[in-house]
Design a protein around this motif. Sequence first.
Motif, PDB file in Angstrom:
ATOM      1  N   MET A 198      14.348  -2.129 -31.123  1.00  0.00           N
ATOM      2  CA  MET A 198      14.757  -3.529 -31.013  1.00  0.00           C
ATOM      3  C   MET A 198      16.197  -3.665 -30.502  1.00  0.00           C
ATOM      4  O   MET A 198      16.728  -4.760 -30.418  1.00  0.00           O
ATOM      5  N   ALA A 199      16.827  -2.508 -30.203  1.00  0.00           N
ATOM      6  CA  ALA A 199      18.221  -2.484 -29.732  1.00  0.00           C
ATOM      7  C   ALA A 199      19.159  -3.139 -30.745  1.00  0.00           C
ATOM      8  O   ALA A 199      20.063  -3.897 -30.393  1.00  0.00           O
ATOM      9  N   THR A 200      18.957  -2.815 -32.032  1.00  0.00           N
ATOM     10  CA  THR A 200      19.813  -3.365 -33.069  1.00  0.00           C
ATOM     11  C   THR A 200      19.919  -2.357 -34.203  1.00  0.00           C
ATOM     12  O   THR A 200      19.534  -1.198 -34.052  1.00  0.00           O
ATOM     13  N   THR A 201      20.453  -2.786 -35.327  1.00  0.00           N
ATOM     14  CA  THR A 201      20.567  -1.935 -36.507  1.00  0.00           C
ATOM     15  C   THR A 201      19.629  -2.441 -37.587  1.00  0.00           C
ATOM     16  O   THR A 201      19.222  -3.614 -37.554  1.00  0.00           O
ATOM     17  N   PRO A 202      19.272  -1.601 -38.570  1.00  0.00           N
ATOM     18  CA  PRO A 202      18.343  -2.044 -39.610  1.00  0.00           C
ATOM     19  C   PRO A 202      18.770  -3.336 -40.304  1.00  0.00           C
ATOM     20  O   PRO A 202      17.957  -4.236 -40.524  1.00  0.00           O
ATOM     21  N   ARG A 203      20.027  -3.460 -40.623  1.00  0.00           N
ATOM     22  CA  ARG A 203      20.489  -4.636 -41.368  1.00  0.00           C
ATOM     23  C   ARG A 203      20.611  -5.882 -40.495  1.00  0.00           C
ATOM     24  O   ARG A 203      20.761  -6.984 -41.034  1.00  0.00           O
ATOM     25  N   ALA A 204      20.538  -5.704 -39.186  1.00  0.00           N
ATOM     26  CA  ALA A 204      20.624  -6.859 -38.279  1.00  0.00           C
ATOM     27  C   ALA A 204      19.249  -7.338 -37.829  1.00  0.00           C
ATOM     28  O   ALA A 204      19.149  -8.297 -37.055  1.00  0.00           O
ATOM     29  N   LEU A 205      18.185  -6.701 -38.304  1.00  0.00           N
ATOM     30  CA  LEU A 205      16.833  -7.120 -37.925  1.00  0.00           C
ATOM     31  C   LEU A 205      16.554  -8.541 -38.405  1.00  0.00           C
ATOM     32  O   LEU A 205      16.931  -8.920 -39.515  1.00  0.00           O
ATOM     33  N   LYS A 206      15.875  -9.314 -37.585  1.00  0.00           N
ATOM     34  CA  LYS A 206      15.474 -10.656 -37.980  1.00  0.00           C
ATOM     35  C   LYS A 206      14.291 -10.583 -38.928  1.00  0.00           C
ATOM     36  O   LYS A 206      13.567  -9.589 -38.979  1.00  0.00           O
ATOM     37  N   ALA A 207      14.063 -11.667 -39.652  1.00  0.00           N
ATOM     38  CA  ALA A 207      12.997 -11.682 -40.655  1.00  0.00           C
ATOM     39  C   ALA A 207      11.639 -11.369 -40.038  1.00  0.00           C
ATOM     40  O   ALA A 207      10.840 -10.618 -40.610  1.00  0.00           O
ATOM     41  N   VAL A 208      11.380 -11.922 -38.868  1.00  0.00           N
ATOM     42  CA  VAL A 208      10.085 -11.686 -38.229  1.00  0.00           C
ATOM     43  C   VAL A 208       9.922 -10.209 -37.867  1.00  0.00           C
ATOM     44  O   VAL A 208       8.824  -9.636 -37.980  1.00  0.00           O
ATOM     45  N   ASP A 209      11.017  -9.562 -37.471  1.00  0.00           N
ATOM     46  CA  ASP A 209      10.964  -8.140 -37.138  1.00  0.00           C
ATOM     47  C   ASP A 209      10.829  -7.287 -38.404  1.00  0.00           C
ATOM     48  O   ASP A 209      10.130  -6.268 -38.398  1.00  0.00           O
ATOM     49  N   ARG A 210      11.493  -7.722 -39.482  1.00  0.00           N
ATOM     50  CA  ARG A 210      11.358  -6.982 -40.737  1.00  0.00           C
ATOM     51  C   ARG A 210       9.913  -7.005 -41.231  1.00  0.00           C
ATOM     52  O   ARG A 210       9.414  -6.004 -41.757  1.00  0.00           O
ATOM     53  N   ARG A 211       9.253  -8.129 -41.025  1.00  0.00           N
ATOM     54  CA  ARG A 211       7.859  -8.233 -41.447  1.00  0.00           C
ATOM     55  C   ARG A 211       6.985  -7.249 -40.662  1.00  0.00           C
ATOM     56  O   ARG A 211       6.136  -6.556 -41.245  1.00  0.00           O
ATOM     57  N   VAL A 212       7.202  -7.164 -39.348  1.00  0.00           N
ATOM     58  CA  VAL A 212       6.446  -6.225 -38.519  1.00  0.00           C
ATOM     59  C   VAL A 212       6.736  -4.799 -38.956  1.00  0.00           C
ATOM     60  O   VAL A 212       5.838  -3.953 -39.058  1.00  0.00           O
ATOM     61  N   LEU A 213       8.009  -4.509 -39.217  1.00  0.00           N
ATOM     62  CA  LEU A 213       8.412  -3.173 -39.650  1.00  0.00           C
ATOM     63  C   LEU A 213       7.699  -2.767 -40.936  1.00  0.00           C
ATOM     64  O   LEU A 213       7.155  -1.660 -41.035  1.00  0.00           O
ATOM     65  N   VAL A 214       7.719  -3.639 -41.919  1.00  0.00           N
ATOM     66  CA  VAL A 214       7.102  -3.306 -43.208  1.00  0.00           C
ATOM     67  C   VAL A 214       5.600  -3.089 -43.045  1.00  0.00           C
ATOM     68  O   VAL A 214       5.017  -2.206 -43.687  1.00  0.00           O
ATOM     69  N   LYS A 215       4.973  -3.864 -42.175  1.00  0.00           N
ATOM     70  CA  LYS A 215       3.547  -3.651 -41.893  1.00  0.00           C
ATOM     71  C   LYS A 215       3.323  -2.261 -41.308  1.00  0.00           C
ATOM     72  O   LYS A 215       2.348  -1.570 -41.643  1.00  0.00           O
TER      73      LYS A 215
END
Length: 209
Positions: free
Chosen positions: A159-176
């Motif tokens: 996502m060209a970012t850091t774990p703590r800068a992930l947006k909520a929608v991206d965090r949801r995809v990640l956890v899935k």
Amino acid sequence: MTSKTPEQRWLLEQLQQVAEGVARTFAPFCEVVVHDLLDPSHAVLAIHNNLSGREPGDPATELGLARIQDADIDQVIANYPNHFSDGRQVKSTSVGIKDSDGRYIAALCMNIDLSVFQGFQGMLNQFVDLPGAAPAQETLDPVGADAIRARIDQFAARMATTPRALKAVDRRVLVKELKSAGLLEVRRAMEIVAGHLGVSRASVYGYAR
């Protein structure tokens, strides 16, 4: 000294503003030099965060002279090894500036004194060294914790970012993705994910639904 056109004078003026901005951003570790290649005998037009001991009015470097003679030399030559006159190691980047005729008229050069960072590195290496330590008999991390963190880091990199800068929608995809990979079955997985993302465990549970 070659007479300058209005365009060339304007380019040099703008380049000096860029140099000042870069120098302020990376002070005090990065020397930033503006070279006027239309006046090679007095090429150093401005120098910020002076680390090399040069002065405005000093002559062009070998690279500057090469650009004057050959307009086909790369405009950006980045991260090449260099050294100051006192032997300190330097990492340099040189950006050549051309006018509308394709002629090199200036260069913006950045020189980072590596000795400063080598000193930091030496101190850090000494700090983390465990001389004579016996092999670890236990770990406070559950088995699989490193795999979870590595998977999160890989996702954030995509996502060209850091774990703590992930947006909520991206965090949801990640956890899935973590769930599909079976990584949420690791002991204390939710706590590990929450800590690495900088969110609450409740949020991670919510993403996993």
